[in-house]
Structures are given as C-alpha cells and as structure tokens.
Design a protein around this motif. Sequence first.
Motif, PDB file in Angstrom:
ATOM      1  N   TYR A  97     -14.572  -7.736  10.304  1.00  0.00           N
ATOM      2  CA  TYR A  97     -13.448  -7.002   9.748  1.00  0.00           C
ATOM      3  C   TYR A  97     -12.984  -7.000   8.747  1.00  0.00           C
ATOM      4  N   SER A  98     -12.513  -6.219   8.245  1.00  0.00           N
ATOM      5  CA  SER A  98     -11.886  -6.486   6.377  1.00  0.00           C
ATOM      6  C   SER A  98     -10.243  -6.551   7.044  1.00  0.00           C
ATOM      7  N   MET A  99     -10.157  -6.927   5.910  1.00  0.00           N
ATOM      8  CA  MET A  99      -8.499  -7.853   6.085  1.00  0.00           C
ATOM      9  C   MET A  99      -7.844  -6.979   5.167  1.00  0.00           C
ATOM     10  N   GLY A 100      -6.288  -6.483   5.303  1.00  0.00           N
ATOM     11  CA  GLY A 100      -5.716  -6.256   3.983  1.00  0.00           C
ATOM     12  C   GLY A 100      -4.391  -6.668   4.092  1.00  0.00           C
ATOM     13  N   TRP A 101      -3.371  -6.444   3.222  1.00  0.00           N
ATOM     14  CA  TRP A 101      -2.051  -6.977   3.202  1.00  0.00           C
ATOM     15  C   TRP A 101      -1.769  -5.950   2.982  1.00  0.00           C
ATOM     16  N   PHE A 102      -0.049  -5.628   3.955  1.00  0.00           N
ATOM     17  CA  PHE A 102       0.671  -4.288   2.917  1.00  0.00           C
ATOM     18  C   PHE A 102       2.213  -4.855   3.602  1.00  0.00           C
ATOM     19  N   ARG A 103       2.687  -3.745   2.358  1.00  0.00           N
ATOM     20  CA  ARG A 103       4.298  -3.846   2.913  1.00  0.00           C
ATOM     21  C   ARG A 103       4.673  -3.189   2.698  1.00  0.00           C
ATOM     22  N   GLN A 104       6.712  -3.161   3.218  1.00  0.00           N
ATOM     23  CA  GLN A 104       7.348  -2.308   3.360  1.00  0.00           C
ATOM     24  C   GLN A 104       8.864  -2.588   3.022  1.00  0.00           C
ATOM     25  N   ALA A 105       9.558  -1.984   2.147  1.00  0.00           N
ATOM     26  CA  ALA A 105      10.578  -2.594   1.099  1.00  0.00           C
ATOM     27  C   ALA A 105      11.782  -1.589   1.834  1.00  0.00           C
ATOM     28  N   PRO A 106      12.433  -2.100   2.067  1.00  0.00           N
ATOM     29  CA  PRO A 106      13.459  -1.288   3.037  1.00  0.00           C
ATOM     30  C   PRO A 106      14.125  -0.028   2.439  1.00  0.00           C
ATOM     31  N   GLY A 107      13.547   1.109   3.409  1.00  0.00           N
ATOM     32  CA  GLY A 107      14.161   2.646   2.940  1.00  0.00           C
ATOM     33  C   GLY A 107      12.519   2.972   2.353  1.00  0.00           C
ATOM     34  N   LYS A 108      11.453   2.878   2.503  1.00  0.00           N
ATOM     35  CA  LYS A 108      10.421   2.934   1.788  1.00  0.00           C
ATOM     36  C   LYS A 108       9.447   3.039   2.460  1.00  0.00           C
ATOM     37  N   GLU A 109       8.023   3.709   2.213  1.00  0.00           N
ATOM     38  CA  GLU A 109       7.368   3.522   3.246  1.00  0.00           C
ATOM     39  C   GLU A 109       6.436   2.396   2.991  1.00  0.00           C
ATOM     40  N   ARG A 110       5.834   1.930   4.280  1.00  0.00           N
ATOM     41  CA  ARG A 110       4.215   0.837   3.991  1.00  0.00           C
ATOM     42  C   ARG A 110       3.536   1.130   3.249  1.00  0.00           C
ATOM     43  N   GLU A 111       3.324   0.374   2.563  1.00  0.00           N
ATOM     44  CA  GLU A 111       2.045   0.603   0.899  1.00  0.00           C
ATOM     45  C   GLU A 111       0.735  -0.413   1.310  1.00  0.00           C
ATOM     46  N   PHE A 112      -0.197   0.210   0.600  1.00  0.00           N
ATOM     47  CA  PHE A 112      -1.126  -0.768   0.798  1.00  0.00           C
ATOM     48  C   PHE A 112      -0.322  -2.146  -0.730  1.00  0.00           C
TER      49      PHE A 112
END
Length: 116
Positions: free
Chosen positions: A32-47
């Motif tokens: 598997y390739s692995m990744g980290w994403f994040r989501q701030a309040p009121g925003k879309e999840r981003e790479f």
Amino acid sequence: QAQLVESGGGLVQAGGSLRLSCVVSGLTFSHYSMGWFRQAPGKEREFVAAIGWSAANTYYADSVKGRFTISREYGKNTVYLQMNSLKPEDTAVYYCRAVGLRGDYWGPGTQVTISS
C-alpha cells in the motif's frame, strides 16, 4: 479487517514540532501507498503528504514542503509524519490513508492544534 490508528497529535506553540504515527493492521503494509491528509474546521479535507509502497517516492503539498517529512517503517507497519516549524494554519484533524489494489482505507484522525 484493515485498521489504521493515528496518534501523536496535540497542542503545541507555533514554531514547534510534532511527530504523527499511523499503525496499520489487517492488510499487507508493503502493498500500500500511504498518505496523510488534514481537515481544518469549515474546510475540505486536503492532501498533505504521501509515500509510495516502496518508499522510493514521496510527495508533499506546497504548503508543507520543507517543513514536513513522511516516512514508513515496514517492521512496525507504521507511517510517520514529522512536522517541524508548525504554524497556526496547520491546525486540523490529521488523517492517515492506505491505498492499494485491494482497497482504500482511512484512520479516524488525530487532532493537531497550533497556538500562536
């Protein structure tokens, strides 16, 4: 049953560092390739960052390039995100993701809060 569990989040001051970990079980980690994403309040999840199944290739969002480092440890089925020079705009829930031919899996996330 694949399971991804993140840890290492917390509250730090701007300029500080954190290391996130994601322990993977129930799948063949090296496939598997692995990744980290994040989501701030009121925003879309981003790479944020990704690392290939062989660890030969890494990828970063422009906003974290030079500050964050993604790595993986096969013996521990773990992917890491070393975050340095943290900024208030890095505040978000950080999610781990595993992507492979057999599926696409997410962890529940860990909160990272950066105070100014």
